[in-house]
Structure formats: C-alpha cells, structure tokens
Write an enzyme that holds these catalytic residues in place. Structure first.
Site, mmCIF file in Angstrom:
data_model
loop_
_atom_site.group_PDB
_atom_site.id
_atom_site.type_symbol
_atom_site.label_atom_id
_atom_site.label_comp_id
_atom_site.label_asym_id
_atom_site.label_seq_id
_atom_site.Cartn_x
_atom_site.Cartn_y
_atom_site.Cartn_z
ATOM 1 N N GLU A 226 -47.612 27.600 48.880
ATOM 2 C CA GLU A 226 -48.287 28.897 48.992
ATOM 3 C C GLU A 226 -49.768 28.814 48.654
ATOM 4 O OE1 GLU A 226 -47.940 33.524 47.410
ATOM 5 O OE2 GLU A 226 -46.272 32.134 47.138
ATOM 6 N N LYS A 242 -43.047 35.742 50.313
ATOM 7 C CA LYS A 242 -42.117 36.662 49.678
ATOM 8 C C LYS A 242 -40.901 36.775 50.582
ATOM 9 C CE LYS A 242 -42.456 38.634 45.772
ATOM 10 N NZ LYS A 242 -42.193 37.615 44.779
#
Length: 415
Positions: A226, A242
């Site tokens: 990420e 997410k």
C-alpha cells in the site's frame, strides 16, 4: 535544533544529528551487508553507504515532521519545496534517504492520543538514514546461526478483539465515528539472526514496499503493498487499500459484491481525498481507480488511486502532517477514530500502520507499514486488523485479521 538519539557506535557532528559508520547493526541482529530499504532505487542499492542517521522517540519532544525535514536539509537533501526541478545525484554525492515514522508519531502530528504502551519500546518513532554513493564495505558473513521461532502470543483474545469491534459499532450508532480500524498484536520469541526472516517477508509477492530497515537492537521488515503517499513531478498520489478476501474465484466475487466492503472503502477514499486537498492545488484532487481488486499473496484486496497536483511550496513536513497516519488504518473522521483506537487497543502499534520508504530531492515514496514485522533483541512482533463499520460481524473481523497475518508468520518461520 534537531534532537535525536544516537547509538554508542555513532558520533555527533554538530547540531543536526549524527554521522554513522556504514551498516551499523547490533551483533545480535547480524551484519547488514546490503541496503534493502523499501522504495530505494533498484539501480542504487548495491552502491549505497550510510552517511548520517537520526533516531527520535516521543520522549525526546519536538515535532517529528519538522525534525525530519531539518535533518535531511542539513545533510544535503533539501525537501522544503517538493515542486522544485530536480537533477539526479549520483557518484559520491548524497543519493537519498530512508524515512520511517511510527503510527504513534503520526497520531502526535494530528494532535490525537498516541496509544497504549509499545510492546517493542526499543523501536524509535522516527528514523532517517541518509545514503550516498560510494565504496560499500561488506561484512563477510559468519557461519549461519540456527533460526528458531517460538509460539505466537496474542495481546488480546478473540473474544476481546470481538468486543472491541462491538465497541466501535456502538460508537458508530452514537454518531461518534463512521468507521474505525482496530489492530491487534502478537509476539514470538526467537533465537538466531532475524534479518533473513525479515528479508523473506520483504520478498513476498506483491510487496510494493518490500524491504528492511535496521538499527542497533531492532529491525523492521515490510511487505506492504500500500502506497501511503508518493510525490513525483508535482503530483501527489495515495493508494488506499480496504477490503480483503481469500485469493480464490469465490473470494474475488464476494469482495466485488460486498456492500459493506465497498462502503468501508469509499469512506476511506473520501478521507484520503480530504487529506490530499489540504496540500493540493484547488480543484486538482481526482480518483483514478476506484475499488480495483488486486492480489497480495493469498488475498484479494480492493485498492483505489487518489491523485492531486501539489500546492506551490509544499515541503516534506507539511506532507507528513497531512497524510500521517494513513486513513485506511485509522478511520473516519480521523481524529475521532484515533481517539477511539487509543482507548480500545491493548498495546501500541509499534512499527505497523506507520510510514516507511525513500525520499530524495523532488521525490517521496512512502509505503504504509501494513504486513510488517519488527524484531527487538528477544522477540518478533506482528500486527494486523481491519476497518470496522456498522455492518461488521465481530468474529468475521477476527478471522480477517488472522488471514492477513497468516502468510507473514509462515514466512517468518521459514515455511
């Protein structure tokens, strides 16, 4: 004045920190013979030597974002204006620097509580290591030491984890927050050299920010996919992740069809749009990809790309203040979520949920330290969790955290 801590094998060189010998590392953690900092230029790693190092902890006082910017400027890396044209620096000059900021330091920058006591207190909250091109001093490896990793001990039980999820749901019902990210911790004793295990972790498939950072008595291994924040050519990007499911055809279909996961994801995208808007030219914030499903090891993850044009005169310190800690590991609203997290989590987040990567003139590339482990002199530490919404099932959230940490623990054990 920059205030930071040095180790016994470092010598001070004036008001801006410490100068170090190349590849300083505690004997118990083994010799570091190769610069493997996440996001460091691949073509430079074999030619980098350490020039200067800053360690800072919350007890030292001060603003870690300002300290990092000042320290870098004092050692040949001015990052007070990320929009300035850049020329490549190679040869024997400064190349760039590793930058690590803990989740607790990020919370401090927002004015939020910094959380429970840390399970690995030897880890600094800010590390800046400046590298130059030069002659690399390689420490010949000694005989391999037997690697043994003991049983993992969780900092809370599944029932306590589930109760924290219920507490977040109750807070959502009261209107305190829309979403909070709850993280658990586990530790395991070890014998031998942890660096090979941490390097295995950094080499996992999909680890965009794979690598290690070491110091005296501690080491961090990262396999994060990420992007917390990236700045190049006047553009600032964040890629929040997410939503997670097993990497099967059914798991992918379930993730794409989940209204709960999509709602959780879009709330964080909106939060990240707001974070970037604080440091961007007015009207320039866009979402390039929304809820794109990509693979990390044995998991599907939903990722979006949020982009903006950097405001004139943006410096590193203001960039860190605007983006740390990352929204995907805090919740919305960020300050309210951080306050709740501090009250619910039994131990600090340590090396996880912070920032780790590479900075250089005109370039910042920091990963969010999910899928991350840390070693102190006695134990390995891991953290994992997930975002909680009104529709969260407590024991499903416990299972999701376990799924995220399973490949990490297997890799560290050498399986």
């Amino acid at each position: 004045m920059v205030r930071g801590k040095s180790t016994e094998r470092m010598r001070k060189v004036g008001p801006y920190g410490v100068e170090t010998l190349p590849y300083v590392c505690d004997a118990d953690l083994g010799p570091a013979t190769y610069v493997d900092v996440p996001a460091a230029p691949a073509g430079c790693r074999g030619a980098l030597t350490e020039r200067a190092r800053l360690h800072w902890s919350r007890a030292d006082g001060g603003d870690p974002a300002a300290l990092a910017e000042e320290f870098l400027a004092a050692h040949g890396l001015p990052l007070h204006d990320l929009t300035r044209p850049v020329t490549d620096r190679h040869g024997d000059g400064v190349c760039g620097a590793a930058l690590y900021l803990s989740a607790a330091a990020g919370a401090l920058l927002t004015g939020a509580p910094t959380g429970a006591p840390e399970p690995a207190p030897t880890l600094p909250d800010l590390v800046v290591v400046v590298y130059q091109h030069g002659r690399v001093r390689i420490t010949p490896p000694g005989p391999p030491r037997r690697w043994w990793l003991g049983e993992w001990t969780e900092s809370w039980t599944p029932r306590e984890h589930a109760a924290a999820v219920d507490a977040v749901r109750a807070a959502i019902g009261r209107g305190d927050v829309y979403q909070s990210n709850i993280v658990g911790h586990a530790a395991a004793p070890y014998t031998g050299d942890p660096l090979p295990a941490l390097r295995r972790l950094g080499a996992l498939p999909g680890a965009r920010y794979g690598g290690v950072l070491t110091g005296d008595g501690w080491a961090i291994g990262c396999a994060s996919p990420e992007t917390l924040v990236e700045v190049t050519d006047g553009q600032v990007i964040t890629r929040p992740i997410k939503g997670t499911r097993p990497a099967t055809a059914a798991g992918r279909a379930e993730l794409l069809a989940s209204a709960k996961e999509r709602a959780e994801h879009i709330m964080i995208v909106d939060l990240e749009r707001n974070d970037l808007a604080r440091i961007a030219r007015t009207g320039s914030v866009t979402v390039d990809d929304l809820f794109a499903v990509r693979r990390w090891c044995d998991l599907w993850q939903a990722e979006s790309t949020v982009r903006a044009t950097v405001a004139d005169g943006l410096g590193l310190a203001d960039l860190l203040r605007a983006t740390c800690p990352g929204g995907s590991v805090t919740g919305a609203p960020k300050l309210a979520a951080l306050t709740q997290i501090s009250a619910l989590e039994p131990v600090g987040r340590g090396a996880s949920m912070g920032a780790l990567g590479w900075v250089a003139p005109g370039r910042v590339d920091l990963g969010l330290t999910i899928r991350t482990a840390a070693a102190d002199g006695q134990r390995l530490h891991t953290w994992a969790g997930g975002g909680i919404t009104w529709d969260s099932d407590p024991y499903a959230e416990v299972a999701e955290a376990a799924a995220k940490t399973t490949p990490i623990r297997a890799t560290l054990a050498g399986r």
